[in-house]
Structures are given as C-alpha cells and as structure tokens.
Write a protein that holds these residues in place. Structure first.
Motif, PDB file in Angstrom:
ATOM      1  N   SER A   1       0.344   7.535  -6.114  1.00  0.00           N
ATOM      2  CA  SER A   1      -0.831   8.416  -6.123  1.00  0.00           C
ATOM      3  C   SER A   1      -0.439   9.839  -5.755  1.00  0.00           C
ATOM      4  O   SER A   1      -0.960  10.809  -6.329  1.00  0.00           O
ATOM      5  CB  SER A   1      -1.884   7.896  -5.140  1.00  0.00           C
ATOM      6  N   LEU A   2       0.495   9.984  -4.821  1.00  0.00           N
ATOM      7  CA  LEU A   2       0.923  11.308  -4.394  1.00  0.00           C
ATOM      8  C   LEU A   2       1.646  12.038  -5.531  1.00  0.00           C
ATOM      9  O   LEU A   2       1.368  13.214  -5.822  1.00  0.00           O
ATOM     10  CB  LEU A   2       1.838  11.178  -3.172  1.00  0.00           C
TER      11      LEU A   2
ATOM     12  N   THR B   1       9.764   0.398   2.206  1.00  0.00           N
ATOM     13  CA  THR B   1       8.520  -0.377   2.073  1.00  0.00           C
ATOM     14  C   THR B   1       8.548  -1.687   2.860  1.00  0.00           C
ATOM     15  O   THR B   1       7.516  -2.346   2.994  1.00  0.00           O
ATOM     16  CB  THR B   1       8.242  -0.697   0.591  1.00  0.00           C
TER      17      THR B   1
ATOM     18  N   SER C   1      -0.802  13.063  -8.149  1.00  0.00           N
ATOM     19  CA  SER C   1      -1.593  14.223  -7.728  1.00  0.00           C
ATOM     20  C   SER C   1      -0.814  15.516  -7.933  1.00  0.00           C
ATOM     21  O   SER C   1      -1.390  16.552  -8.294  1.00  0.00           O
ATOM     22  CB  SER C   1      -1.983  14.079  -6.256  1.00  0.00           C
TER      23      SER C   1
ATOM     24  N   SER D   1      -2.573  14.274   1.234  1.00  0.00           N
ATOM     25  CA  SER D   1      -2.412  13.743   2.582  1.00  0.00           C
ATOM     26  C   SER D   1      -1.075  14.099   3.197  1.00  0.00           C
ATOM     27  O   SER D   1      -0.927  14.157   4.406  1.00  0.00           O
ATOM     28  CB  SER D   1      -2.577  12.214   2.567  1.00  0.00           C
ATOM     29  N   GLU D   2      -0.042  14.336   2.381  1.00  0.00           N
ATOM     30  CA  GLU D   2       1.281  14.681   2.889  1.00  0.00           C
ATOM     31  C   GLU D   2       1.675  16.072   2.397  1.00  0.00           C
ATOM     32  O   GLU D   2       1.475  16.413   1.236  1.00  0.00           O
ATOM     33  CB  GLU D   2       2.307  13.652   2.415  1.00  0.00           C
TER      34      GLU D   2
ATOM     35  N   GLU E   1       0.822  -1.204   0.000  1.00  0.00           N
ATOM     36  CA  GLU E   1       0.000   0.000   0.000  1.00  0.00           C
ATOM     37  C   GLU E   1       0.860   1.260   0.000  1.00  0.00           C
ATOM     38  O   GLU E   1       0.406   2.342  -0.429  1.00  0.00           O
ATOM     39  CB  GLU E   1      -0.952   0.004   1.204  1.00  0.00           C
ATOM     40  N   ILE E   2       2.115   1.130   0.500  1.00  0.00           N
ATOM     41  CA  ILE E   2       3.009   2.295   0.483  1.00  0.00           C
ATOM     42  C   ILE E   2       3.324   2.685  -0.968  1.00  0.00           C
ATOM     43  O   ILE E   2       3.366   3.879  -1.319  1.00  0.00           O
ATOM     44  CB  ILE E   2       4.296   1.984   1.262  1.00  0.00           C
TER      45      ILE E   2
ATOM     46  N   ASP F   1       1.434   2.207  -3.626  1.00  0.00           N
ATOM     47  CA  ASP F   1       0.239   2.852  -4.184  1.00  0.00           C
ATOM     48  C   ASP F   1       0.124   4.289  -3.691  1.00  0.00           C
ATOM     49  O   ASP F   1      -0.223   5.202  -4.461  1.00  0.00           O
ATOM     50  CB  ASP F   1      -1.003   2.059  -3.799  1.00  0.00           C
ATOM     51  N   ASN F   2       0.403   4.467  -2.404  1.00  0.00           N
ATOM     52  CA  ASN F   2       0.282   5.818  -1.839  1.00  0.00           C
ATOM     53  C   ASN F   2       1.289   6.780  -2.473  1.00  0.00           C
ATOM     54  O   ASN F   2       0.968   7.934  -2.782  1.00  0.00           O
ATOM     55  CB  ASN F   2       0.491   5.779  -0.327  1.00  0.00           C
ATOM     56  N   ARG F   3       2.547   6.306  -2.692  1.00  0.00           N
ATOM     57  CA  ARG F   3       3.568   7.199  -3.246  1.00  0.00           C
ATOM     58  C   ARG F   3       3.285   7.533  -4.705  1.00  0.00           C
ATOM     59  O   ARG F   3       3.437   8.678  -5.145  1.00  0.00           O
ATOM     60  CB  ARG F   3       4.953   6.558  -3.117  1.00  0.00           C
TER      61      ARG F   3
END
Length: 696
Positions: free
Chosen positions: A70-71, A199, A74, A117-118, A63-64, A66-68
């Motif tokens: 996505s960030l 990760t 964005s 989010s960050e 999930e890390i 995916d989060n990076r």
C-alpha cells in the motif's frame, strides 16, 4: 452432635503402617479423590517446555506485506498527481528534456510526508522521485502494477531479519528483467528494495501467552477414589510413598479410632461447658438461657471455621489465619463474663487445630491452635475495660496487631522458607481476622441481646445516658428524686462491687428505680420545695396508695419503654413487702382500724443481690439525708438499724445474700456516707460574720 458432625470430615478413615522402600503387605487403594499437586506441576512444566521448544517465538505478520504494498502504491499515486506534462518536459526550441521543476518535487515530498504513515522522503533519494515525476501516467501505472506484484511475490514467504538483504537482491533481479521502461527502472528498483523488510517477527508476549495457555490447559492430575496405589508384594518407592503421604495413609491406626477420638473430643467439649454452668450459682432459667446462647455462638464459630476451610480449594496458603477467632470470646465477654469467654476460647482453639489440619485427615495443627488461642485472649483482654459499643472496633484493631505478632513469631520459630508474598498474605489474613471479629461482634451483639434478653455492660452504659427519655423526664419533673437516685446509685455500686455483684447493673438500675414518682412528684418529700406537705391534707389510706403506687407505676413505665427485665424487677422489688410505718401508725393514731398487710408494698421481695443492695441503699440514703448534723456514729447506728429491721422482717429471704455480705454492705455504706456527709470547716470570715449577726 453438631460438633461431631462439623468435625467429622477432618478425621481419617484408614491408614497403614508402611515405610519407604518396604514391600506392601496388601493392595492399597485411594479412599478418596484428590489432586496430585506434584504430578500436576510436573505435567505443566513438561507442556510449557514443549511449547517453548517449538518455533512459537516468531510469527509471520501478513499485515506487514499489505502495508508495504500500500505504501509503494501510494508513492506511485502521488507521483501521478504531481508529475508534469510531456509538453513541459521538452524545450520547444531545442527539443531537449528539461529537469523536473523544484516546486513539483517539493509538493510531492510534502504530500508524502503529510499523508503517508511512514516518512519515505528520508529513506528514498530525490533522484527516485524526480524519475517518477518525469514519467507519464501510463508509464507510472504500468510500473506500479509490476512493482507491487513483485513485492507480493517476494514477501509471500516469511522473511526473517537475516534474510532481508537476500530478498532485496531478489526483487532487484526480478525488476531488472521486467518490461518497465529503462529510464524508470532504477527508481522502481529503489522502491522495491525499500519495500522489502522483516515479516517474521519475534513476539514475546504471544510466546508467553502460549506457554501460559499450555499450562492452564493441563487438567489437574487426580488420584481417584478406588485407584490402586500399590499392589500387594510390590516395592513402595518414592513416588508411591509420596502418593500415600498425600492421601494421609502413612500412619498405622485402627479404622474406627478416629471416630471414637472425635466422639470423645465432642464429649469433652460438652462436659467442659456442663461443669462450667453446673457450678454457676444463678437461676436455672437464666442459666439455661446463657447455655443456649453460648452453644449458638460456639456452633456459629465452628460453622465459620468450616466455611473458611472450604476456601482452601482456591489454593490459598494457610487460609485458616483469616478466621475471626476473637469473635466468639468478644461476644461472650460482652454479654456474659470473662471466665466463660476464656473457656470458649480454649475450646475453639482445640477445634481449629482439627479443622485446619493441612488437608491431612485426622491430624492436628498446633500452630493454628496457638494463633486462635492468643487471638481470643487478645479480644478478651482488650475488651475487658471497654464499656461502649464503639470500643469494640478499637479492640478489633488491637486484636489485629496481636494476630500479626503471634503469627510472625510462629513463622520465625518454624524457620520455614517463606517468600515475601507469603508474609504479605499472613499479614493481610491476621489483620482482616481481627477487624472482621470486631465487625461481626458489633453486628451480632444487638441480635443476641434482643433475642436472649441479655443485659450486657455496653447496653448498661448506653442506658445510663442522661439523654434517655425516662432519665430526662425524671430530671425535669422530679429533680429531687433524680438526685436521690444518683446518691443511691453511688452507694449501691460501691457495695455491689465489694461483694462481687454487678455494680454497673446496680448503678444504672438505681437511675430508673423511682421513675414511678414522676406521675405524682410533689407527693414525695425530696421534690417538695415548700414546707407544705400535701399528705397533711390526705387520709392515711390515700397517702398509702400514692406512695405504694410509685413502684407499680415505675414498673409499668419501664415495660412501656421496653427496658430490660432487670430494671423492671428492681422497680418492683426494691421496697419488697416492707411496711409503710409512718402512715400505718398515723392511721392507728387517727383511730382507723388498720391492718399491717394493707400498708405493705405488694412485693415481691428482692430476688437478686443487686436488688437487695439497692433496697437498703434507698432507705439508708433517704434516712441519712433527713438527719440533722449527721455524725459517723449516728450514720453507723442508722445503717445498722435499717439493715437489722429488714433482716427481721424477712426482706432478704428470697435472695442469696449472706450475713457476711450484709456486714460488708453496712461497712461500705458507712464509709461512703461519711465521705458524703462529712463535717465541713467554716472559714474564719464566715464565722466572724455569723457571730456579729448574733450580737446584733
């Protein structure tokens, strides 16, 4: 038989005379199936150690990734939203590019701070954002796709903390050779390096959970019934000896000896109760009733012991201390007497030592026997002066304190290695045992009293409450009779206590013994407020019937209100078959043909000491109250005369009252009556006033 059956499973079936490092003389098999706690613990520790050695401390977190990605995506999306057009990017006069407007950069950073989010604005330089804002949508979209693809490629494998820098350099190299426009490449590389983080995360909770799960997944190691523990001729090493000890097979004994011992023990319990009751001088019917009651309470306690012992399967240490050992003694003390309660306490302590034998069949647990003994004694002692049902709970609290002190003394004397958790469990078990004993006693006492017709001390105190309907009735409708009953109660209680009878039963029984007078209160002299006596207008036969009927009416009223049989007996028997001399001789004087049997109460005669004492006290109190200027000699002569008359009339022939006890009763009556009707000193002013009135 029930005692034998309840204790049957706690005696051993077969044991062997064996020693450590000796040679087995025969093949020994397990007589039952048990859990080998030692081997089970070793297996659990082994599995836990293996789990800890495997790389379970680090876990790849997809999930890390995916989060990076996505960030980063964005950031590109926001850049496209706030970038400026190509017409704005060039000066129309010089065709030179101009810097990014400050407002666009501010709006982009504001959007990133608010929606992402960050907070990336603190980790990425403004130059990167300016390059993104100065690029066209097509360039940004192309750079976005390449960057995300490279990030996913690099982060596809787990990245540990020490590998982060290497992977940042790797993605920089890949992006450097990519087809991204040169003026945008530096910004893309910065975003790529920013996206790469660890990760492969160390997860302590997951590791502990894995170890715990591994421990719990280990099935308990059993020593199975019929399993060979040691073959004949083989050496008994430490492991074999430990298994034999766990099975309770390390002591030599005859196969049938434990069962014979249990039979003897059961017979001892039986004979102790038998001899206790055989020497008790009470009616056989009452004796049988009490024997049944004690047997039921004893067996109920054994059943509770067995239930408590079964909870040992939950691996709760020393669960036996939770057993309410004071329940049976408190019940028997409340309903019967202290002596029998002490006997049952000793018997239950002995049985408890067999039941809670630390899972070694056939052995006894001395510590728990001492605990049960003192717990029962505490219940008896703290209840000895309690005459109200609410005092039972208070006695239970005292028992809880006594349990804690006894258990603490035992554990300290053993000098065992007990943890704080062990002491906490002991404290809780001992406290709950005392409170539970009182709660069970309060709950079971009414059931046993109703089922066996037991008139306990607590029940007597409740019946002595003036708010009882019958006592309220006699107080309001026949106050003279009520006062007479109270005076008789004082006399009877004092005499009964002196001769060893039940003084409280005598007192409370006196309150109700003349309840039949409430039907025709004015025909009894103590309730007559005027000098006119209604018997003066009646024939001797009518007066006789009215007076005699108060005993029968009283018994009937007591039965109607479901009062104890003892009270009904007192109402019926307190006059026995005595003769109504006044009306008998009155009929003779009137010339009426009268027979003594027609002027006697129907009886029966007093059957117990308490009723006999009440019958004497009833006559003595009425006679002394009617005396003018009673003196000590007059009272003594009157008491002597009444007792002698009853004795000659055979009034005491059916009760076990002795001549010595009659002398004691007479002495107590005289002492009590002298205290009530003692001479009083007149005050001088009253004496002078009386003399003045006489002279006038």
């Amino acid at each position: 038989m029930l005692t034998f059956l309840l204790l049957f499973s706690y005696v051993r079936t077969e044991t062997y005379d064996i020693r450590l490092f000796s040679v087995a003389e025969q093949t020994i098999r397990s007589p039952k199936t048990i859990v080998d706690e030692h081997r089970t613990d070793l297996e659990r520790e082994r599995v836990a150690a293996e789990v800890a050695e495997v790389s379970q401390a680090f876990a790849f977190r997809p999930e890390i990734v995916d989060n990076r990605t996505s960030l980063v995506g964005s950031i590109f999306d926001f850049a496209k939203e706030y970038n400026y057009t190509e017409e704005q990017a060039e000066d129309p006069e010089t065709d030179e590019e101009v810097s990014v407007p400050e407002e666009n950069l501010s709006e982009l950073k504001k959007a990133l701070t608010a929606d992402v989010s960050e907070d990336v604005t603190t980790s990425i330089d403004d130059d990167v954002f300016e390059q993104l804002l100065s690029s066209s949508d097509a360039e940004l979209e192309r750079a976005r796709n390449i960057t995300i693809t490279q990030i996913e490629s690099v982060m596809a494998d787990p990245i540990k903390e020490e590998e982060v820098t290497i992977n940042k350099d790797l993605i920089e190299e890949q992006l450097q050779v990519s087809s991204i426009q040169q003026d945008l490449k530096d910004a893309v590389i910065a975003l790529g390096r920013f996206a790469i983080i660890e990760t492969n995360i160390f997860d302590k909770e997951q590791t502990q959970a894995s170890i715990k799960q591994a421990r719990e997944s280990v099935e308990p190691v059993h020593i199975l019934e019929g399993q060979v523990i040691v073959q004949e001729g083989y050496l008994i090493d430490r492991e074999i000896f430990r298994q034999l000890e766990a099975l309770g097979l390390t002591t030599n004994d005859q196969t049938m000896a434990p069962y014979v011992g249990l039979v003897l023990f059961s017979l001892i319990v039986l004979f102790v109760l038998y001899f206790q009751f055989s020497s008790w001088k009470i009616k056989e019917e009452k004796k049988q009733n009490y024997l049944t009651l004690v047997s039921m309470i004893f067996l109920l306690s054994l059943g509770l012991m067995k239930v408590t012992e079964l909870v040992r399967g939950l691996d709760i240490s020393q669960i036996g201390y939770l057993f309410p050992a004071a329940m049976a003694p408190m019940l028997i003390r409340s309903m019967i007497n202290t002596k029998l309660a002490l006997v049952v306490t000793i018997l239950l302590a002995a049985c408890g030592s067999i039941v809670f034998n630390d899972s070694i069949t056939g052995s006894v647990n001395v510590e728990i026997a001492i605990y049960f003994l003192f717990s029962g004694l505490a219940g008896i002692l703290f209840l000895s002066h309690s005459k109200r049902r609410t005092y039972l709970l208070r006695a239970g609290l005292f028992v809880a304190v006594a349990n804690v002190l006894v258990l603490l003394s035992i554990t300290l004397m053993e000098s065992g290695q007990y943890s704080a958790m062990d002491y906490m469990f002991y404290l809780i078990f001992a406290s709950v045992s005392g409170v539970l004993a009182s709660i069970l006693t309060i709950g079971l006492l009414p059931l046993f009293e109703a089922g066996f017709g037991i008139l306990s001390t607590i029940k007597l105190v409740e019946l002595s409450n003036p708010n009882h309907p019958l006592l309220k009735r006699i107080l309001t409708e026949a106050p003279g009779t009520y006062h007479h009953s109270v005076m008789v109660a004082n006399l009877a209680e004092a005499a009964c206590e002196e001769i060893g009878a039940n003084g409280l039963l005598a007192r409370v029984g006196c309150y109700y013994h003349d309840i039949g007078k409430t039907k025709r209160p004015h025909f009894f002299i103590e309730n007559q407020l005027s000098d006119q006596n209604p018997h003066d207008r009646l024939s001797p036969e009518a007066s006789r019937d009215i007076i005699i009927s108060h005993a029968l009416d009283g018994a009937e009223m007591l039965r109607k209100y479901k009062l104890p049989k003892e009270f009904v007996d007192i109402a019926e028997q307190h006059h026995g078959t005595t003769l109504l001399k006044f009306f008998y001789y009155k009929a003779k004087e009137n010339g009426i043909e009268a027979h003594e049997e027609d002027y006697r109460y129907p009886g029966p005669k007093p059957q117990t000491k308490e009723t006999a004492v009440i019958s004497i006290a009833d006559s003595v109190e009425a006679a002394v109250r009617s005396m003018k200027d009673p003196t000590s000699d007059k009272i003594k002569g009157l008491v002597q005369s009444i007792v002698q008359d009853r004795l000659q009339d055979g009034h005491f022939n059916e009760c076990d009252l002795t001549l010595k006890e009659l002398e004691t009763i007479k002495r107590v009556f005289c002492e009590t009556l002298n205290g009530i009707f003692h001479s009083r000193i007149e005050y001088p002013e009253f004496t002078k006033e009386r003399e003045r009135k006489k002279q006038a």
